[in-house]
Enzyme design. Structure first.
Site, PDB file in Angstrom:
ATOM      1  N   ALA A  74      22.439  21.184   9.885  1.00  0.00           N
ATOM      2  CA  ALA A  74      21.952  20.479   8.698  1.00  0.00           C
ATOM      3  C   ALA A  74      22.967  19.472   8.177  1.00  0.00           C
ATOM      4  CB  ALA A  74      21.574  21.472   7.609  1.00  0.00           C
ATOM      5  N   THR A  75      24.255  19.762   8.325  1.00  0.00           N
ATOM      6  CA  THR A  75      25.262  18.799   7.850  1.00  0.00           C
ATOM      7  C   THR A  75      25.087  17.465   8.570  1.00  0.00           C
ATOM      8  OG1 THR A  75      26.820  20.593   7.387  1.00  0.00           O
ATOM      9  CG2 THR A  75      27.748  18.374   7.615  1.00  0.00           C
ATOM     10  N   ASN A 154      21.627  26.992  -2.149  1.00  0.00           N
ATOM     11  CA  ASN A 154      22.280  28.016  -1.336  1.00  0.00           C
ATOM     12  C   ASN A 154      23.103  29.006  -2.148  1.00  0.00           C
ATOM     13  OD1 ASN A 154      23.603  25.315  -1.468  1.00  0.00           O
ATOM     14  ND2 ASN A 154      25.366  26.484  -0.774  1.00  0.00           N
ATOM     15  N   SER A 202      18.363  23.700   9.639  1.00  0.00           N
ATOM     16  CA  SER A 202      19.451  24.322  10.377  1.00  0.00           C
ATOM     17  C   SER A 202      18.977  25.623  11.005  1.00  0.00           C
ATOM     18  CB  SER A 202      20.614  24.603   9.419  1.00  0.00           C
ATOM     19  OG  SER A 202      21.667  25.210  10.119  1.00  0.00           O
ATOM     20  N   HIS A 204      20.777  28.176  12.209  1.00  0.00           N
ATOM     21  CA  HIS A 204      21.514  29.422  11.938  1.00  0.00           C
ATOM     22  C   HIS A 204      21.236  30.007  10.555  1.00  0.00           C
ATOM     23  CE1 HIS A 204      25.048  28.305   9.302  1.00  0.00           C
ATOM     24  NE2 HIS A 204      24.758  27.098   9.743  1.00  0.00           N
ATOM     25  N   THR A 242      23.512  14.565  25.146  1.00  0.00           N
ATOM     26  CA  THR A 242      22.698  15.534  25.882  1.00  0.00           C
ATOM     27  C   THR A 242      22.213  16.641  24.952  1.00  0.00           C
ATOM     28  OG1 THR A 242      23.960  15.067  27.881  1.00  0.00           O
ATOM     29  CG2 THR A 242      22.740  17.145  27.832  1.00  0.00           C
ATOM     30  N   CYS A 328      38.966  31.963  -6.449  1.00  0.00           N
ATOM     31  CA  CYS A 328      39.955  32.730  -5.690  1.00  0.00           C
ATOM     32  C   CYS A 328      39.615  32.858  -4.210  1.00  0.00           C
ATOM     33  CB  CYS A 328      40.083  34.130  -6.273  1.00  0.00           C
ATOM     34  SG  CYS A 328      40.258  34.108  -8.056  1.00  0.00           S
TER      35      CYS A 328
HETATM   36  C1  PLP Z   1      24.068  25.778   5.308  1.00  0.00           C
HETATM   37  C2  PLP Z   1      23.579  24.624   4.526  1.00  0.00           C
HETATM   38  C3  PLP Z   1      23.824  23.307   4.944  1.00  0.00           C
HETATM   39  C4  PLP Z   1      24.668  22.985   6.164  1.00  0.00           C
HETATM   40  O1  PLP Z   1      24.045  23.437   7.327  1.00  0.00           O
HETATM   41  P1  PLP Z   1      24.850  23.542   8.728  1.00  0.00           P
HETATM   42  O2  PLP Z   1      23.777  23.711   9.744  1.00  0.00           O
HETATM   43  O3  PLP Z   1      25.717  24.755   8.594  1.00  0.00           O
HETATM   44  O4  PLP Z   1      25.619  22.290   8.897  1.00  0.00           O
HETATM   45  C5  PLP Z   1      23.314  22.281   4.182  1.00  0.00           C
HETATM   46  N1  PLP Z   1      22.578  22.523   3.091  1.00  0.00           N
HETATM   47  C6  PLP Z   1      22.310  23.776   2.659  1.00  0.00           C
HETATM   48  C7  PLP Z   1      21.467  23.982   1.456  1.00  0.00           C
HETATM   49  C8  PLP Z   1      22.803  24.861   3.366  1.00  0.00           C
HETATM   50  O5  PLP Z   1      22.556  26.090   2.925  1.00  0.00           O
END
Ligand code: PLP
Length: 404
Positions: A74-75, A154, A202, A204, A242, A328
């Site tokens: 997603a990044t 998130n 994303s 994962h 690829t 922290c």
């Molecule tokens: C985890 C997350 C991302 C980033 O996703 P990646 O696949 O880890 O780069 C972006 N936006 C939100 C809201 C997320 O929870």
């Protein structure tokens, strides 16, 4: 006995579903072909698997497979959407609108855009972390090209009024990008009903593999963008390189499972979350919910425990994998930008814990964690004179603390 450590950090990442791994395995071994190899069956098998995965991922959000651009997560999708749209449509304007509670992938990309000549409006949210669609409308100018809003947050799980915002951006002729990393596969989200133009996903975050993502880009009416990565013109020129075939096959399977099981799973996860919340809130006083009481992800529970140091809390919960809004645990000294944007006082922001429940959590784990939290918070508060004073009804803010 429950097995420890217990994983309750499903907003950070999710475990791979065994069914996803099973689908991926042949593409790591016998079907190793390059999806761009047009001249032999090795390539054809990879290409066919990738195309099926596009259909599955797109179907999850009501789109078509032809609209999927594979990325590394997603990044990358967010970077491609924000930089790609502002670059391609720079003659239309240079103004972008987003919210203060977005993921760093959006906020840091927007800061980069500012340095390269864009103007970015970071909108405020209400105390539950929700954006007012009318604030979006009011911020749109004739220089605005893009609005970017996350579907679900998130940290606090708050779900934004995406459909209402999409109606406004469509009416105003402004592109609408949605960061759906947390929402996809958890809540129903339809790109057509919501008038979304681009959506970042994303794998994962939905029980698929890490390092795989997608940017969904609307074809009708056509949305165009400038790619970030050149080299071969893969993904219709939007993202060369690829294709990670085993990865996208896993993503496709993860999307297929999420879509098929969403209704049942969200009810189950919500029941677990409610059980955790009830047991913790029932066993302790001065616990505060962060995020929206109703419009939030089923698996999310973000609580602040007054008079408990975040760090002490994390140590006390060392057998439970959770996240803290406290400084922290992170490199920065600031507490969570999300909690601050919601107006949560610094003290309470530092004592926040995010529980992220998911597909593989059990009732037994929930009961164990709830019991542990209640016990540990009580013990930590036993050492806090401030907690005793607050309990006796003394308004701590009215006290003039002596320096001596
Ligand atoms: C985890 C997350 C991302 C980033 O996703 P990646 O696949 O880890 O780069 C972006 N936006 C939100 C809201 C997320 O929870």
């Amino acid at each position: 006995m429950v097995k420890t450590p217990i994983y309750m950090d499903n907003h950070a990442t999710t475990p791979l579903d065994p069914r996803v791994l099973e689908a991926m395995m042949p593409y790591l071994t016998e079907h190793f072909g390059n999806a761009a190899s047009r001249s032999h069956p090795f390539g054809w098998a990879a290409e066919e698997a990738s195309e099926q995965a596009r259909e599955r991922v797109a179907a999850l959000i009501g789109g078509s497979g032809k609209e999927i651009v594979w990325t590394s997560g997603a990044t990358e999708s967010i970077n491609l959407a924000l930089k790609g749209i502002t670059e391609f449509y720079k003659d239309r304007g240079n103004h972008v609108i987003t919210a203060k509670t977005e993921h760093k992938a959006v906020l840091d990309t927007c800061k980069r855009l500012e340095r390269s000549g864009c103007e970015v409006t970071f909108l405020d949210v209400d105390k539950h972390g929700r954006l007012d669609p009318e604030a979006v409308r009011a911020a749109i100018t004739d220089r605005t090209v893009l609005v970017s809003v996350m579907a679900a947050n998130n940290e606090i799980g708050t779900i934004h009024p995406i459909r209402e915002i999409g109606a406004i951006t469509r009416e105003k002729g402004v592109f609408f990008h949605v960061d759906a990393a947390q929402a996809a596969g958890k809540v129903a989200l339809d790109v057509n009903e919501c008038n979304i133009d681009l959506a970042s996903l994303s794998a994962h975050k939905m029980y698929g593999p890490k390092g795989v993502g997608a940017l969904w880009v609307r074809r009708r009416p056509r949305v165009r963008l400038t790619g970030l990565i050149d080299g071969g013109g893969h993904e219709r020129g939007m993202r060369s390189g690829t294709i990670n075939v085993p990865g996208v096959v896993g993503f496709g399977m993860a999307a297929e499972i999420a879509q098929r099981e969403m209704v049942e799973e969200s009810a189950r996860v919500r029941a677990l979350r409610d059980r955790l919340q009830q047991q913790i809130v029932g066993g302790l006083d001065m616990v505060y919910l962060n995020g929206h009481p109703e419009h939030r992800l089923d698996g999310n529970l973000n609580l602040s425990f007054a008079f408990v140091e975040g760090e002490g809390m994390m140590m006390a919960l060392k057998d439970v994998a959770v996240s803290s809004g406290s400084a922290c645990t992170s490199a920065s000294l600031e507490p969570s930008h999300v909690l601050r944007a919601c107006g949560v006082e610094e003290d309470l922001a530092h004592t926040s814990i995010r529980f992220g429940l998911g597909r593989f959590n059990t009732e037994e784990e929930v009961d164990h964690v709830a019991k542990l939290v209640v016990e540990k918070v009580k013990r930590l508060r036993d050492m806090s004179p401030l907690y005793e004073m607050a309990k006796d009804g003394i308004d701590l803010k009215s006290i003039e603390w002596s320096a001596h």
